[in-house]
Design a protein around this motif. Structure first.
Motif, PDB file in Angstrom:
ATOM      1  N   ARG A  12       0.832  -1.206   0.000  1.00  0.00           N
ATOM      2  CA  ARG A  12       0.000   0.000   0.000  1.00  0.00           C
ATOM      3  C   ARG A  12       0.867   1.256   0.000  1.00  0.00           C
ATOM      4  N   HIS A  50      -5.893  -2.686  -2.472  1.00  0.00           N
ATOM      5  CA  HIS A  50      -5.720  -1.601  -1.509  1.00  0.00           C
ATOM      6  C   HIS A  50      -6.486  -0.327  -1.860  1.00  0.00           C
ATOM      7  N   GLU A  60      -5.273   9.086  -0.508  1.00  0.00           N
ATOM      8  CA  GLU A  60      -4.375   8.605   0.548  1.00  0.00           C
ATOM      9  C   GLU A  60      -3.068   9.396   0.534  1.00  0.00           C
TER      10      GLU A  60
END
Length: 205
Positions: A12, A50, A60
């Motif tokens: 990730r 992810h 993110e």
């Protein structure tokens, strides 16, 4: 390009790091998930374990950027400054320093079109960064008579806008916008004009 190695369980973050590089090189809409996967050294299908899509990946990256940004702003605010004025000015400089040191994060946060309300986690950390500047503005505005005092949120929004404008126009090598003055001097002088207008610092002699 050689495949990027990653430790099991850290895919990730490897994808976020790849996205940050691509955002800096190509902009937030100039790359595909396949490119991010290739740079991370995995198959495109692995990305979907992810992230739901490119916007989720950029969100993110933005969240992680806000974490760094909020910490820098907090450090500038609490970093042993001798006065409320010095602490306030330090938060403005921290904004400029962040944009220079973390361009991929900065773009993901402010130029990708991703809403800070996309996820509760992103909204919370963005609010934490904003709160630091608002507290610094609130501390400084206590020196203004109450009847003339602007709301701290407005006060801090003005400085955020000044900082953002200097970054966008002069601190990130925008083509055709070379400035004869260093961005730090532009920001300092702009904040000085603003604070003089509020009566927080004396006029030049």
């Amino acid at each position: 390009m050689a495949k990027r190695g990653y430790h099991h369980g850290n895919l990730r973050q490897a994808l976020v790091d790849s996205a940050l590089e691509l955002i800096e090189e190509k902009g937030p809409t100039g790359f595909t998930l396949s490119e991010a996967a290739k740079r991370a050294g995995v198959t495109p299908a692995a990305v979907y374990r992810h992230f739901e899509g490119r916007e989720d990946l950029i969100a993110e990256a933005a969240r992680q950027g806000y974490e760094i940004f909020a910490d820098l702003m907090d450090y500038a605010y609490k970093g042993g400054q001798p006065s409320a004025l010095a602490a306030f000015e330090a938060t403005g400089r921290a904004y400029l320093a962040f944009a220079r040191k973390y361009p991929g994060h900065y773009i993901a946060m402010f130029e990708s079109g991703i809403s800070v309300n996309r996820t509760p986690e992103l909204a919370a950390v963005a609010r934490r960064a904003w709160d630091v500047l608002e507290r610094a503005a609130g501390d400084l505005s206590q020196h203004i008579p109450k009847e003339k005092r602007p709301p701290a949120a407005m006060f801090s929004a003005h400085i955020w806008a000044l900082s953002h404008g200097v970054v966008e126009l002069f601190a990130r090598n925008s083509p055709g916008r070379a400035s004869p003055f260093p961005p730090e001097e532009l920001l300092e002088s702009a904040i000085g004009v603003y604070l003089r207008g509020l009566g927080l610092i004396p006029p030049d002699s």
